[in-house]
Design a protein around this motif. Structure first.
Motif, PDB file in Angstrom:
ATOM      1  N   THR A 255       0.830  -1.200   0.000  1.00 21.47           N
ATOM      2  CA  THR A 255       0.000   0.000   0.000  1.00 21.47           C
ATOM      3  C   THR A 255       0.868   1.255   0.000  1.00 21.47           C
ATOM      4  OG1 THR A 255      -1.702  -1.198   1.231  1.00 21.47           O
ATOM      5  CG2 THR A 255      -1.879   1.193   1.196  1.00 21.47           C
TER       6      THR A 255
ATOM      7  N   TRP B  61       2.398   1.932  -3.469  1.00 21.35           N
ATOM      8  CA  TRP B  61       1.416   2.501  -4.391  1.00 21.35           C
ATOM      9  C   TRP B  61       0.994   3.913  -3.983  1.00 21.35           C
ATOM     10  CZ3 TRP B  61      -0.155   0.661  -9.048  1.00 21.35           C
ATOM     11  CH2 TRP B  61       0.207  -0.653  -9.362  1.00 21.35           C
ATOM     12  N   GLY B  62       1.434   4.373  -2.834  1.00 22.35           N
ATOM     13  CA  GLY B  62       1.149   5.735  -2.400  1.00 22.35           C
ATOM     14  C   GLY B  62      -0.249   5.963  -1.869  1.00 22.35           C
ATOM     15  N   PHE B  63      -0.891   4.897  -1.369  1.00 27.30           N
ATOM     16  CA  PHE B  63      -2.257   5.038  -0.875  1.00 27.30           C
ATOM     17  C   PHE B  63      -2.317   5.392   0.609  1.00 27.30           C
ATOM     18  CE2 PHE B  63      -3.398   2.432  -4.694  1.00 27.30           C
ATOM     19  CZ  PHE B  63      -4.252   3.362  -5.261  1.00 27.30           C
TER      20      PHE B  63
ATOM     21  N   GLU C 291       2.627  10.340  -2.598  1.00 25.09           N
ATOM     22  CA  GLU C 291       2.234  10.529  -3.995  1.00 25.09           C
ATOM     23  C   GLU C 291       1.891   9.176  -4.615  1.00 25.09           C
ATOM     24  OE1 GLU C 291       4.077  12.250  -8.217  1.00 25.09           O
ATOM     25  OE2 GLU C 291       5.235  12.377  -6.349  1.00 25.09           O
ATOM     26  N   ASN C 292       0.707   9.107  -5.237  1.00 21.21           N
ATOM     27  CA  ASN C 292       0.332   7.879  -5.939  1.00 21.21           C
ATOM     28  C   ASN C 292       1.268   7.639  -7.109  1.00 21.21           C
ATOM     29  OD1 ASN C 292      -3.005   8.861  -5.353  1.00 21.21           O
ATOM     30  ND2 ASN C 292      -2.052   7.099  -4.419  1.00 21.21           N
ATOM     31  N   LYS C 293       1.688   6.384  -7.263  1.00 22.31           N
ATOM     32  CA  LYS C 293       2.566   6.032  -8.376  1.00 22.31           C
ATOM     33  C   LYS C 293       2.481   4.541  -8.630  1.00 22.31           C
ATOM     34  CE  LYS C 293       6.798   5.087  -5.697  1.00 22.31           C
ATOM     35  NZ  LYS C 293       6.109   4.949  -4.418  1.00 22.31           N
TER      36      LYS C 293
ATOM     37  N   ARG D 266     -10.979   4.953  -3.595  1.00 19.26           N
ATOM     38  CA  ARG D 266      -9.657   5.586  -3.689  1.00 19.26           C
ATOM     39  C   ARG D 266      -8.956   5.030  -4.922  1.00 19.26           C
ATOM     40  NH1 ARG D 266      -6.184   4.622   1.487  1.00 19.26           N
ATOM     41  NH2 ARG D 266      -7.605   2.885   1.819  1.00 19.26           N
ATOM     42  N   TYR D 267      -8.506   5.921  -5.764  1.00 24.14           N
ATOM     43  CA  TYR D 267      -7.836   5.479  -6.995  1.00 24.14           C
ATOM     44  C   TYR D 267      -7.046   6.635  -7.600  1.00 24.14           C
ATOM     45  CZ  TYR D 267     -11.615   7.953  -9.375  1.00 24.14           C
ATOM     46  OH  TYR D 267     -12.491   8.920  -9.802  1.00 24.14           O
ATOM     47  N   PHE D 268      -6.206   6.310  -8.556  1.00 23.12           N
ATOM     48  CA  PHE D 268      -5.525   7.340  -9.337  1.00 23.12           C
ATOM     49  C   PHE D 268      -5.377   6.842 -10.772  1.00 23.12           C
ATOM     50  CE2 PHE D 268      -2.054   4.645  -7.931  1.00 23.12           C
ATOM     51  CZ  PHE D 268      -1.149   4.632  -8.993  1.00 23.12           C
TER      52      PHE D 268
ATOM     53  N   TYR E  18      -5.858   2.891 -11.352  1.00 21.82           N
ATOM     54  CA  TYR E  18      -5.336   1.996 -10.318  1.00 21.82           C
ATOM     55  C   TYR E  18      -6.070   2.302  -9.006  1.00 21.82           C
ATOM     56  CZ  TYR E  18      -1.524   1.378 -13.660  1.00 21.82           C
ATOM     57  OH  TYR E  18      -0.782   1.120 -14.791  1.00 21.82           O
TER      58      TYR E  18
ATOM     59  N   HIS F 255      -7.252   1.190  -4.825  1.00 23.51           N
ATOM     60  CA  HIS F 255      -6.489   0.940  -3.605  1.00 23.51           C
ATOM     61  C   HIS F 255      -6.607  -0.469  -3.043  1.00 23.51           C
ATOM     62  CE1 HIS F 255     -10.461   1.325  -1.881  1.00 23.51           C
ATOM     63  NE2 HIS F 255     -10.005   0.977  -0.694  1.00 23.51           N
TER      64      HIS F 255
END
Length: 336
Positions: A116, A119-121, A126-128, A240-242, A249, A251
């Protein structure tokens, strides 16, 4: 396993939690922020204000105890030290999580923290999309076999860190409901992010109406569940996603692959008497996907009911919810 096609009429779709027809009985409402989400408690009764405040205090206490990011929490300290004698609540949740890990064949896994984080959650990160090497490294400490419990002491393997976010809100709502009942509250509704908990029925004796969110538009719903004294917990891709390079992607991480679960589901809603189990199963069944979840239900139908929404917007419900779920859309009922 049998599936029956059925259609019903959607009664109310304007909110995630719906209620009406309340009596003039004393009511107390509270809204606050905890466990990284906005929470509300609505309770009825002569001691409703004291009950709600006590329930809120309990949720805040558990938040401070179980938070993965609060440097003063037991979970944060355990993740740093790798060995710690923990409180009764923390021990209960870690023990229960290991049991559910076994029950779901690893689909629910609290050792997901390194993934987690990659993945930046988490707040402030930062999400990546992580590198494959970073995912492989994170996976080295994943799995309940890396969590050891002896009496009240929990020991983690070197590369293992815990995140109770997939079960803590369920546990908190269960403890809060117990407190409300201790104060004599027999009618209340709590919303803890994606977790809803009904204490008893509405003051007029009718069931509470809880909407199942449309994962394509979370201002709408696909149907409603009529419940009394139960928990309703939803996990979905919309929470939650990006987006990166045109790819979404979310969470909910599949700890077997290290990537967001690609299970063919958009959301899973669990209904159960057991808030803690409902919270964990909403994640686990999302990771499993529909076919495996259907098989899991047939073996464990006494524990929960479920509403599944697939990537192709098909709706499936378990047969123990056929009298309580209503929707203007077609859906299928699954049974043993």
């Amino acid at each position: 396993m049998k599936r029956l096609r059925k259609s019903c009429i959607l009664i109310m779709t304007t909110a995630v939690v719906l209620s009406s027809g309340c009596s003039l009985e004393s009511k107390y409402d509270c809204e606050f922020f905890a466990m990284d989400t906005v929470m509300t408690i609505n309770a009825y009764g002569s001691k409703s204000e004291s009950a709600v405040k006590a329930a809120q205090n309990e949720i805040n206490r558990l938040d401070k105890l179980l938070s993965v990011q609060n440097e003063n929490s037991e979970i944060f300290k355990l993740n740093q030290s790798k060995e710690m004698t923990v409180s009764e609540d923390t021990l209960t949740l870690i023990t229960r999580s290991k049991e559910i890990y076994t029950l779901t064949d690893g689909a629910f896994d609290i050792s997901c923290e390194p993934l987690t984080r990659e993945w930046g959650f988490y707040s402030g990160l930062e999400n990546k999309v992580p590198s494959q090497k970073a995912i492989e490294t994170a996976l080295e400490g994943v799995g309940a076999e890396h969590i050891n419990i002896e009496n009240s002491t929990v020991t983690l393997d070197e590369n293992t860190s815990l995140d109770l976010g997939g079960i803590a809100k369920g546990y908190a709502s269960q403890k809060a409901a117990e407190i409300l009942k201790e104060y004599g509250v027999t009618s209340a509704l709590m919303s803890l992010g994606g977790n809803v908990r009904a204490v008893g029925s509405k003051p007029d004796g009718e069931s509470w109406s809880v909407a199942v969110t449309d994962p394509d538009d979370n201002s709408k719903s696909v149907g409603t569940l009529k419940i009394s004294d139960k928990a309703v917990v939803t996990s979905g891709v919309y929470q939650r996603y990006f987006e990166e390079n045109g790819q979404i992607y979310h969470h909910i991480i599949d700890t077997k692959s290290g990537y967001p679960a690609d299970s063919g589901l958009k959301s899973v809603t669990i209904v159960s008497d057991d808030d803690t189990l409902a919270d964990a199963l909403s994640t686990a069944l999302f990771v499993m996907g529909f076919e495996k979840s259907e098989q899991f239900y047939c073996k464990n139908s006494s524990l929960f009911g479920a509403v599944f929404i697939t990537d192709s917007n098909e709706i499936y419900i378990t047969d123990n919810l056929k009298d309580s779920f209503m929707s203007e859309q077609g859906f299928e009922v699954i049974s043993e």
